[in-house]
Design a protein around this motif. Structure first.
Motif, PDB file in Angstrom:
ATOM      1  N   ALA A  61      47.685  48.425  51.080  1.00 48.27           N
ATOM      2  CA  ALA A  61      47.206  49.451  50.144  1.00 48.27           C
ATOM      3  C   ALA A  61      46.499  48.800  48.958  1.00 48.27           C
ATOM      4  CB  ALA A  61      48.372  50.311  49.666  1.00 48.27           C
ATOM      5  N   GLY A  62      47.027  47.686  48.497  1.00 54.10           N
ATOM      6  CA  GLY A  62      46.386  46.971  47.393  1.00 54.10           C
ATOM      7  C   GLY A  62      45.025  46.438  47.776  1.00 54.10           C
ATOM      8  N   ALA A  63      44.921  45.891  48.998  1.00 58.32           N
ATOM      9  CA  ALA A  63      43.637  45.361  49.465  1.00 58.32           C
ATOM     10  C   ALA A  63      42.599  46.474  49.596  1.00 58.32           C
ATOM     11  CB  ALA A  63      43.815  44.649  50.804  1.00 58.32           C
ATOM     12  N   VAL A  64      43.012  47.606  50.134  1.00 57.12           N
ATOM     13  CA  VAL A  64      42.091  48.741  50.282  1.00 57.12           C
ATOM     14  C   VAL A  64      41.638  49.237  48.906  1.00 57.12           C
ATOM     15  CG1 VAL A  64      41.942  51.158  51.015  1.00 57.12           C
ATOM     16  CG2 VAL A  64      42.952  49.451  52.526  1.00 57.12           C
ATOM     17  N   THR A  65      42.565  49.332  47.982  1.00 52.09           N
ATOM     18  CA  THR A  65      42.225  49.780  46.631  1.00 52.09           C
ATOM     19  C   THR A  65      41.272  48.797  45.955  1.00 52.09           C
ATOM     20  OG1 THR A  65      44.357  50.874  46.445  1.00 52.09           O
ATOM     21  CG2 THR A  65      43.181  50.437  44.386  1.00 52.09           C
ATOM     22  N   PHE A  66      41.565  47.510  46.097  1.00 55.84           N
ATOM     23  CA  PHE A  66      40.714  46.476  45.518  1.00 55.84           C
ATOM     24  C   PHE A  66      39.297  46.551  46.079  1.00 55.84           C
ATOM     25  CE2 PHE A  66      39.085  42.059  45.743  1.00 55.84           C
ATOM     26  CZ  PHE A  66      38.962  41.819  44.378  1.00 55.84           C
ATOM     27  N   LEU A  67      39.178  46.663  47.395  1.00 64.01           N
ATOM     28  CA  LEU A  67      37.850  46.759  48.019  1.00 64.01           C
ATOM     29  C   LEU A  67      37.124  48.032  47.598  1.00 64.01           C
ATOM     30  CD1 LEU A  67      38.668  45.414  51.588  1.00 64.01           C
ATOM     31  CD2 LEU A  67      37.387  44.254  49.779  1.00 64.01           C
ATOM     32  N   ALA A  68      37.851  49.125  47.453  1.00 65.00           N
ATOM     33  CA  ALA A  68      37.236  50.379  47.023  1.00 65.00           C
ATOM     34  C   ALA A  68      36.711  50.250  45.583  1.00 65.00           C
ATOM     35  CB  ALA A  68      38.242  51.525  47.114  1.00 65.00           C
TER      36      ALA A  68
END
Length: 76
Positions: A61-68
């Protein structure tokens, strides 16, 4: 202010393509992990042994948020 030269625009274009390739790779990795996790959970549910993901779910979830957020900054 100096005008951009042709070499500068090629360099910029190359940098943009490199950044795009990194984002595509990251997306593929996340999609692969999601597929693996989906199938793993399906097998666990069928066997009655489901265990909720803790740390990996937070990291994903953190990686997805960071990429977004990066995508948002690039697009704005």
């Amino acid at each position: 202010m100096a005008a951009a030269t042709e070499g500068d625009s090629r360099r910029t274009e190359r940098d943009v393509h490199r950044a795009g390739r990194h984002r595509v790779r990251a997306g593929l990795l996340l999609a692969g992990y999601g597929t693996w996790r989906y199938r793993d959970v399906d097998r666990q549910l069928d066997a009655g042994l489901f265990t909720a993901a803790g740390f990996t779910a937070i990291v994903t979830a953190g990686a997805v948020t960071f990429l977004a957020l990066i995508a948002l900054l690039v697009l704005v």
